[in-house]
Scaffold this motif. Structure first.
Motif, PDB file in Angstrom:
ATOM      1  N   UNK A   1       0.814  -1.254   0.327  1.00 18.01           N
ATOM      2  CA  UNK A   1       0.027  -0.216   0.050  1.00 18.01           C
ATOM      3  C   UNK A   1       0.924   1.297  -0.054  1.00 18.01           C
ATOM      4  N   UNK A   2       1.908   1.208   0.859  1.00 17.94           N
ATOM      5  CA  UNK A   2       2.593   2.430   0.808  1.00 17.94           C
ATOM      6  C   UNK A   2       3.362   2.549  -0.440  1.00 17.94           C
ATOM      7  N   UNK A   3       4.137   1.462  -1.085  1.00 17.88           N
ATOM      8  CA  UNK A   3       4.564   1.742  -2.541  1.00 17.88           C
ATOM      9  C   UNK A   3       3.752   1.864  -3.311  1.00 17.88           C
ATOM     10  N   UNK A   4       2.585   1.407  -3.509  1.00 23.38           N
ATOM     11  CA  UNK A   4       1.467   2.025  -4.453  1.00 23.38           C
ATOM     12  C   UNK A   4       1.497   3.205  -4.292  1.00 23.38           C
ATOM     13  N   UNK A   5       1.140   3.881  -2.955  1.00 26.12           N
ATOM     14  CA  UNK A   5       0.850   5.179  -2.866  1.00 26.12           C
ATOM     15  C   UNK A   5       1.894   6.064  -3.538  1.00 26.12           C
ATOM     16  N   UNK A   6       3.141   5.679  -2.953  1.00 21.50           N
ATOM     17  CA  UNK A   6       4.315   6.371  -3.283  1.00 21.50           C
ATOM     18  C   UNK A   6       4.379   6.533  -4.985  1.00 21.50           C
ATOM     19  N   UNK A   7       4.229   5.508  -5.727  1.00 21.85           N
ATOM     20  CA  UNK A   7       4.316   5.425  -7.035  1.00 21.85           C
ATOM     21  C   UNK A   7       3.020   6.207  -7.692  1.00 21.85           C
ATOM     22  N   UNK A   8       1.921   6.204  -7.143  1.00 22.55           N
ATOM     23  CA  UNK A   8       0.796   7.132  -7.525  1.00 22.55           C
ATOM     24  C   UNK A   8       0.904   8.610  -7.248  1.00 22.55           C
ATOM     25  N   UNK A   9       1.800   8.842  -6.264  1.00 21.00           N
ATOM     26  CA  UNK A   9       2.068  10.446  -5.943  1.00 21.00           C
ATOM     27  C   UNK A   9       2.910  10.806  -6.996  1.00 21.00           C
ATOM     28  N   UNK A  10       4.048  10.093  -7.057  1.00 16.47           N
ATOM     29  CA  UNK A  10       5.008  10.588  -8.020  1.00 16.47           C
ATOM     30  C   UNK A  10       4.388  10.675  -9.525  1.00 16.47           C
ATOM     31  N   UNK A  11       3.655   9.718 -10.089  1.00 15.77           N
ATOM     32  CA  UNK A  11       2.971   9.703 -11.234  1.00 15.77           C
ATOM     33  C   UNK A  11       2.213  11.052 -11.320  1.00 15.77           C
ATOM     34  N   UNK A  12       1.144  11.100 -10.285  1.00 21.09           N
ATOM     35  CA  UNK A  12       0.500  12.313 -10.175  1.00 21.09           C
ATOM     36  C   UNK A  12       1.161  13.796 -10.116  1.00 21.09           C
ATOM     37  N   UNK A  13       2.128  13.672  -9.598  1.00 25.39           N
ATOM     38  CA  UNK A  13       2.819  14.906  -9.620  1.00 25.39           C
ATOM     39  C   UNK A  13       3.362  15.291 -10.963  1.00 25.39           C
ATOM     40  N   UNK A  14       3.927  14.249 -11.867  1.00 27.54           N
ATOM     41  CA  UNK A  14       4.319  14.402 -13.052  1.00 27.54           C
ATOM     42  C   UNK A  14       3.061  14.832 -14.136  1.00 27.54           C
ATOM     43  N   UNK A  15       1.760  14.109 -13.887  1.00 30.31           N
ATOM     44  CA  UNK A  15       0.777  14.470 -14.830  1.00 30.31           C
ATOM     45  C   UNK A  15      -0.027  15.667 -14.526  1.00 30.31           C
ATOM     46  N   UNK A  16      -0.005  15.929 -13.127  1.00 30.77           N
ATOM     47  CA  UNK A  16      -0.958  16.919 -12.810  1.00 30.77           C
ATOM     48  C   UNK A  16      -0.917  18.232 -13.628  1.00 30.77           C
ATOM     49  N   UNK A  17       0.343  18.719 -13.902  1.00 31.25           N
ATOM     50  CA  UNK A  17       0.401  20.111 -14.591  1.00 31.25           C
ATOM     51  C   UNK A  17      -0.098  20.070 -15.890  1.00 31.25           C
ATOM     52  N   UNK A  18       0.073  18.659 -16.619  1.00 27.97           N
ATOM     53  CA  UNK A  18      -0.398  18.483 -17.663  1.00 27.97           C
ATOM     54  C   UNK A  18      -1.999  18.465 -18.090  1.00 27.97           C
ATOM     55  N   UNK A  19      -2.401  17.425 -17.138  1.00 24.39           N
ATOM     56  CA  UNK A  19      -3.872  17.317 -17.210  1.00 24.39           C
ATOM     57  C   UNK A  19      -4.866  18.457 -16.682  1.00 24.39           C
ATOM     58  N   UNK A  20      -4.298  19.044 -15.548  1.00 25.85           N
ATOM     59  CA  UNK A  20      -5.107  19.988 -14.898  1.00 25.85           C
ATOM     60  C   UNK A  20      -4.056  21.434 -14.762  1.00 25.85           C
ATOM     61  N   UNK A  21      -3.802  22.102 -15.875  1.00 24.67           N
ATOM     62  CA  UNK A  21      -2.861  23.117 -15.577  1.00 24.67           C
ATOM     63  C   UNK A  21      -3.255  24.310 -14.814  1.00 24.67           C
ATOM     64  N   UNK A  22      -4.549  24.456 -14.544  1.00 22.94           N
ATOM     65  CA  UNK A  22      -4.947  25.495 -14.025  1.00 22.94           C
ATOM     66  C   UNK A  22      -4.955  25.340 -12.422  1.00 22.94           C
ATOM     67  N   UNK A  23      -5.171  24.037 -11.988  1.00 21.17           N
ATOM     68  CA  UNK A  23      -5.053  23.467 -10.544  1.00 21.17           C
ATOM     69  C   UNK A  23      -3.640  23.638 -10.233  1.00 21.17           C
ATOM     70  N   UNK A  24      -2.907  23.310 -11.062  1.00 21.50           N
ATOM     71  CA  UNK A  24      -1.143  23.191 -10.711  1.00 21.50           C
ATOM     72  C   UNK A  24      -0.923  24.555 -10.690  1.00 21.50           C
ATOM     73  N   UNK A  25      -1.354  25.372 -11.514  1.00 21.96           N
ATOM     74  CA  UNK A  25      -0.837  26.963 -11.443  1.00 21.96           C
ATOM     75  C   UNK A  25      -1.411  27.372 -10.113  1.00 21.96           C
ATOM     76  N   UNK A  26      -2.511  27.256  -9.450  1.00 24.66           N
ATOM     77  CA  UNK A  26      -3.064  27.909  -8.387  1.00 24.66           C
ATOM     78  C   UNK A  26      -2.220  27.514  -7.305  1.00 24.66           C
ATOM     79  N   UNK A  27      -1.493  26.388  -7.157  1.00 27.72           N
ATOM     80  CA  UNK A  27      -0.713  25.885  -6.080  1.00 27.72           C
ATOM     81  C   UNK A  27       0.576  26.508  -6.132  1.00 27.72           C
TER      82      UNK A  27
END
Length: 196
Positions: free
Chosen positions: A170-196
């Protein structure tokens, strides 16, 4: 006597026209294509090498001295480099391909862009999905398996080690998902990433 003037059309025929500088998306797309070509060449070559190994190795064993050492070294290097080149080429193709989708390019290709983004999402989130699969399989079977060192923990006989194994995945899956989300968030949701 004055020199005859050269027409402008003949000058343009002599000097090559200046090409516009390629855009960053175009460069990334070329790199992605090169990585894909490396992968597409290395993968069948590796498969062919490994499938013919039972014929190649007896021929190499018959050799002696420096010839044997050179042939065995070359075979070992090809066996190591081929699959690695295929995997690295594919990863670079996906990396630069995704990068090319979100950079300016001269020509748009929406259908290909969707395929590239879909492949990138699958590759980036695959480790998290694999960890989640391990957890679901462990919960369904009451057993969790580790490959190295080879161990099996059963809920019925060793519940502490079993739940620790589930927690690890569960910890490893969460870590992998977090890293993937950090990479994809600015691409898929640019407004949300820019707000942070």
């Amino acid at each position: 006597m004055p020199e005859p003037s050269t027409p402008a059309s003949s000058l343009s025929a002599v000097t090559p026209a200046a090409r516009p500088a390629p855009l960053r998306g175009d460069l990334a797309r070329r790199r992605a294509l090169f990585g894909l070509l490396v992968s597409l060449v290395a993968l069948p070559a590796s498969w062919l090498l490994f499938s013919q190994l039972d014929h190649l190795w007896p021929e190499i064993v018959r050799m002696e001295g420096a010839t044997f050492m050179a042939a065995a070294t070359l075979l070992g290097a090809a066996m190591a480099v081929g699959p690695l080149a295929a995997a690295v080429g594919l990863l670079l193709a996906i990396w630069f391909g995704v990068d090319s989708v979100y950079r300016p390019r001269r020509k748009s290709s929406p259908a290909l862009d969707r395929v590239i983004v879909g492949a990138g999402l699958v590759v980036w989130f695959a480790p998290a999905l694999a960890a989640l699969f391990m957890v679901v399989q462990a919960l369904a079977s009451g057993r969790i398996h580790f490959v190295r060192p080879p161990r099996d923990y059963f809920l019925a006989t060793d519940p502490i080690a079993y739940w620790q194994g589930v927690g690890f995945w569960l910890i490893m899956g969460g870590l992998f998902a977090f890293l993937a989300w950090r990479y994809w968030r600015p691409k898929l949701l640019p407004r949300s990433a820019a707000a942070d």
